[in-house]
Design an enzyme around this catalytic site. Structure first.
Site, PDB file in Angstrom:
ATOM      1  N   SER A   1       0.822  -1.209   0.000  1.00  0.00           N
ATOM      2  CA  SER A   1       0.000   0.000   0.000  1.00  0.00           C
ATOM      3  C   SER A   1       0.860   1.265   0.000  1.00  0.00           C
ATOM      4  O   SER A   1       2.031   1.226   0.396  1.00  0.00           O
ATOM      5  CB  SER A   1      -0.895  -0.010   1.251  1.00  0.00           C
ATOM      6  OG  SER A   1      -1.684   1.154   1.335  1.00  0.00           O
TER       7      SER A   1
ATOM      8  N   LEU B   1       3.041   4.389   0.366  1.00  0.00           N
ATOM      9  CA  LEU B   1       4.444   4.740   0.116  1.00  0.00           C
ATOM     10  C   LEU B   1       5.289   3.512  -0.207  1.00  0.00           C
ATOM     11  O   LEU B   1       6.184   3.564  -1.055  1.00  0.00           O
ATOM     12  CB  LEU B   1       5.025   5.469   1.332  1.00  0.00           C
ATOM     13  CG  LEU B   1       4.278   6.732   1.784  1.00  0.00           C
ATOM     14  CD1 LEU B   1       5.046   7.429   2.895  1.00  0.00           C
ATOM     15  CD2 LEU B   1       4.064   7.674   0.619  1.00  0.00           C
TER      16      LEU B   1
ATOM     17  N   CYS C   1       8.621   1.042   5.390  1.00  0.00           N
ATOM     18  CA  CYS C   1       7.420   1.873   5.187  1.00  0.00           C
ATOM     19  C   CYS C   1       6.231   1.399   6.019  1.00  0.00           C
ATOM     20  O   CYS C   1       5.240   2.119   6.123  1.00  0.00           O
ATOM     21  CB  CYS C   1       7.000   1.867   3.718  1.00  0.00           C
ATOM     22  SG  CYS C   1       8.128   2.724   2.626  1.00  0.00           S
TER      23      CYS C   1
ATOM     24  N   TYR D   1       1.765   8.024  17.954  1.00  0.00           N
ATOM     25  CA  TYR D   1       2.397   8.100  16.632  1.00  0.00           C
ATOM     26  C   TYR D   1       3.641   8.991  16.690  1.00  0.00           C
ATOM     27  O   TYR D   1       4.718   8.620  16.198  1.00  0.00           O
ATOM     28  CB  TYR D   1       1.370   8.659  15.636  1.00  0.00           C
ATOM     29  CG  TYR D   1       1.807   8.662  14.201  1.00  0.00           C
ATOM     30  CD1 TYR D   1       1.917   7.468  13.489  1.00  0.00           C
ATOM     31  CD2 TYR D   1       2.089   9.858  13.540  1.00  0.00           C
ATOM     32  CE1 TYR D   1       2.306   7.457  12.154  1.00  0.00           C
ATOM     33  CE2 TYR D   1       2.477   9.862  12.210  1.00  0.00           C
ATOM     34  CZ  TYR D   1       2.582   8.664  11.517  1.00  0.00           C
ATOM     35  OH  TYR D   1       2.970   8.662  10.200  1.00  0.00           O
TER      36      TYR D   1
ATOM     37  N   LYS E   1       7.494   7.852  15.989  1.00  0.00           N
ATOM     38  CA  LYS E   1       8.240   8.428  14.863  1.00  0.00           C
ATOM     39  C   LYS E   1       9.457   9.230  15.355  1.00  0.00           C
ATOM     40  O   LYS E   1      10.480   9.291  14.670  1.00  0.00           O
ATOM     41  CB  LYS E   1       7.315   9.301  14.007  1.00  0.00           C
ATOM     42  CG  LYS E   1       6.219   8.499  13.298  1.00  0.00           C
ATOM     43  CD  LYS E   1       6.791   7.441  12.371  1.00  0.00           C
ATOM     44  CE  LYS E   1       5.737   6.803  11.494  1.00  0.00           C
ATOM     45  NZ  LYS E   1       6.305   5.804  10.552  1.00  0.00           N
TER      46      LYS E   1
HETATM   47  N1  LIG Z   1       0.647   9.099   4.305  1.00  0.00           N
HETATM   48  C1  LIG Z   1       1.192  10.072   5.013  1.00  0.00           C
HETATM   49  O1  LIG Z   1       0.753  11.221   4.969  1.00  0.00           O
HETATM   50  C2  LIG Z   1       2.385   9.805   5.880  1.00  0.00           C
HETATM   51  C3  LIG Z   1       3.026  10.915   6.465  1.00  0.00           C
HETATM   52  C4  LIG Z   1       4.148  10.705   7.248  1.00  0.00           C
HETATM   53  C5  LIG Z   1       4.598   9.426   7.466  1.00  0.00           C
HETATM   54  N2  LIG Z   1       3.953   8.366   6.911  1.00  0.00           N
HETATM   55  C6  LIG Z   1       4.483   7.046   7.193  1.00  0.00           C
HETATM   56  O2  LIG Z   1       4.778   6.384   5.978  1.00  0.00           O
HETATM   57  C7  LIG Z   1       4.609   4.976   6.138  1.00  0.00           C
HETATM   58  C8  LIG Z   1       3.689   4.466   5.055  1.00  0.00           C
HETATM   59  O3  LIG Z   1       2.442   5.097   5.196  1.00  0.00           O
HETATM   60  P1  LIG Z   1       1.301   4.995   4.090  1.00  0.00           P
HETATM   61  O4  LIG Z   1       0.646   6.313   4.056  1.00  0.00           O
HETATM   62  O5  LIG Z   1       1.836   4.389   2.862  1.00  0.00           O
HETATM   63  O6  LIG Z   1       0.309   3.985   4.855  1.00  0.00           O
HETATM   64  P2  LIG Z   1      -0.581   2.782   4.303  1.00  0.00           P
HETATM   65  O7  LIG Z   1      -1.560   2.510   5.383  1.00  0.00           O
HETATM   66  O8  LIG Z   1      -1.065   3.073   2.931  1.00  0.00           O
HETATM   67  O9  LIG Z   1       0.476   1.589   4.206  1.00  0.00           O
HETATM   68  C9  LIG Z   1       1.077   1.047   5.343  1.00  0.00           C
HETATM   69  C10 LIG Z   1       1.286  -0.433   5.083  1.00  0.00           C
HETATM   70  O10 LIG Z   1       1.954  -0.991   6.223  1.00  0.00           O
HETATM   71  C11 LIG Z   1       1.414  -2.260   6.450  1.00  0.00           C
HETATM   72  N3  LIG Z   1       1.637  -2.685   7.834  1.00  0.00           N
HETATM   73  C12 LIG Z   1       1.037  -2.194   8.959  1.00  0.00           C
HETATM   74  N4  LIG Z   1       1.472  -2.869  10.038  1.00  0.00           N
HETATM   75  C13 LIG Z   1       2.348  -3.807   9.588  1.00  0.00           C
HETATM   76  C14 LIG Z   1       3.126  -4.813  10.219  1.00  0.00           C
HETATM   77  N5  LIG Z   1       3.069  -4.997  11.540  1.00  0.00           N
HETATM   78  N6  LIG Z   1       3.919  -5.590   9.451  1.00  0.00           N
HETATM   79  C15 LIG Z   1       3.972  -5.431   8.106  1.00  0.00           C
HETATM   80  N7  LIG Z   1       3.251  -4.494   7.445  1.00  0.00           N
HETATM   81  C16 LIG Z   1       2.453  -3.691   8.186  1.00  0.00           C
HETATM   82  C17 LIG Z   1      -0.058  -2.104   6.139  1.00  0.00           C
HETATM   83  O11 LIG Z   1      -0.684  -3.369   5.910  1.00  0.00           O
HETATM   84  C18 LIG Z   1      -0.021  -1.222   4.907  1.00  0.00           C
HETATM   85  O12 LIG Z   1       0.025  -1.984   3.712  1.00  0.00           O
HETATM   86  C19 LIG Z   1       4.076   4.770   7.556  1.00  0.00           C
HETATM   87  O13 LIG Z   1       5.152   4.440   8.408  1.00  0.00           O
HETATM   88  C20 LIG Z   1       3.516   6.130   7.910  1.00  0.00           C
HETATM   89  O14 LIG Z   1       3.514   6.344   9.296  1.00  0.00           O
HETATM   90  C21 LIG Z   1       2.857   8.518   6.120  1.00  0.00           C
END
Ligand SMILES: NC(=O)c1ccc[n+]([C@@H]2O[C@H](COP(=O)([O-])OP(=O)(O)OC[C@H]3O[C@@H](n4cnc5c(N)ncnc54)[C@H](O)[C@@H]3O)[C@@H](O)[C@H]2O)c1
Length: 253
Positions: A15, A17, A84, A159, A163
């Protein structure tokens, strides 16, 4: 380092990033092993060529070891690991229903911080087994924090703590792994348009976009993925947390 011809591990690759990063690395000639939870792997649609998804929970030592062993059995030379996987539930220190649930706080730290550390240490062990390049470099680990590490908003206590831990590991991990020729870089995204943000209404999303200094929009997952390829190819970036946020400095709410 050269992305083409190397193998990369990307967590959360089903999913957002992680998926965009897996696709970008594969497009540049890497063999990508994407890790994600079993249900996310089962629900994933068609994958780009060069990307394979393996069901593994990043917090589970045996499952991550087994995924790395699969890459090894293929004869793939792991050079890059990108963390990610993450979760972002919201709750306040003290809310209407009482104090923050302690198990929820632990769960967020477990996935975002301990899961990142677990994958970093095991991937580093796998990367360290390969021969260094002509510059003594074996590879790198890129972790994902968030600007919430520095400006956590109301409801982001768990969170933000998780982070901040990821950002805090960066320099010490880079120092620990320098002797193996492994770099460690953290990316702290602002607000990226991924399924993690899909739960918000259009109104909230528009408000978030308006809060960004410039460009006044949410970031695209492809922009994060491009930063990962830039970091991988830039051998002098090490021990640093890079904000990718359009100069956004988050307000309290
Ligand atoms: N989207 C944003 O605005 C944003 C901003 C800052 C940081 N982030 C960080 O970027 C990263 C990716 O976020 P995203 O927006 O793509 O989220 P997303 O929810 O689209 O994807 C996250 C993925 O991580 C997987 N996951 C969750 N727990 C897991 C585990 N225990 N083992 C294996 N996989 C697991 C989920 O199944 C999912 O596919 C995260 O760490 C998030 O905190 C996102």
């Amino acid at each position: 380092m050269d992305i083409a011809g190397s193998a990369a591990l990307v967590t959360g690759a089903a999913s957002g990033l992680g998926a965009a990063t897996a696709e970008a690395l594969a497009a540049r000639g890497a063999t990508v092993y994407g890790l994600d939870l079993e249900k996310a792997v089962a629900a994933a649609g068609d994958l780009p060529e060069g990307v394979r998804l393996i069901a593994a929970d990043v917090t589970d030592e045996e499952q991550v070891r087994a995924a790395l062993a699969e890459a090894d059995a293929d004869g793939a030379e792991l050079r890059l690991a990108v963390n990610c996987a993450g979760i972002a539930p919201s709750a306040r220190v003290l809310g209407r229903k009482g104090p923050h649930d302690l198990d929820l706080f632990r769960a967020v730290v477990d996935v975002n911080l301990i899961g990142t550390f677990n994958v970093m240490r095991l991937a580093a062990e796998a990367i360290a087994r390969h021969e260094p390049d002509a510059h003594g470099q074996r590879g790198l680990v890129v972790n994902t924090a968030s600007i919430a590490a520095f400006e956590g908003q109301v409801g982001q206590i768990a969170y933000a703590a998780s982070k901040a831990g990821v950002a805090g590991m960066t320099i010490t991990a880079a120092r620990d792994l320098a002797q193996y020729g492994i770099r460690v870089v953290t990316v702290a995204p602002g607000i990226v348009d991924t399924p993690m943000m899909a739960g918000f209404s259009e109104e909230i999303r528009a408000g978030l976009a308006a809060s960004v200094t410039f460009p006044q929009r949410l970031a695209r997952p492809e922009e994060y993925a491009r930063l990962i390829t830039m970091v991988a190819e830039h051998d002098y970036l090490n021990g640093e947390t890079i904000r990718m946020d359009g100069a956004l400095r988050m307000a309290a709410r």
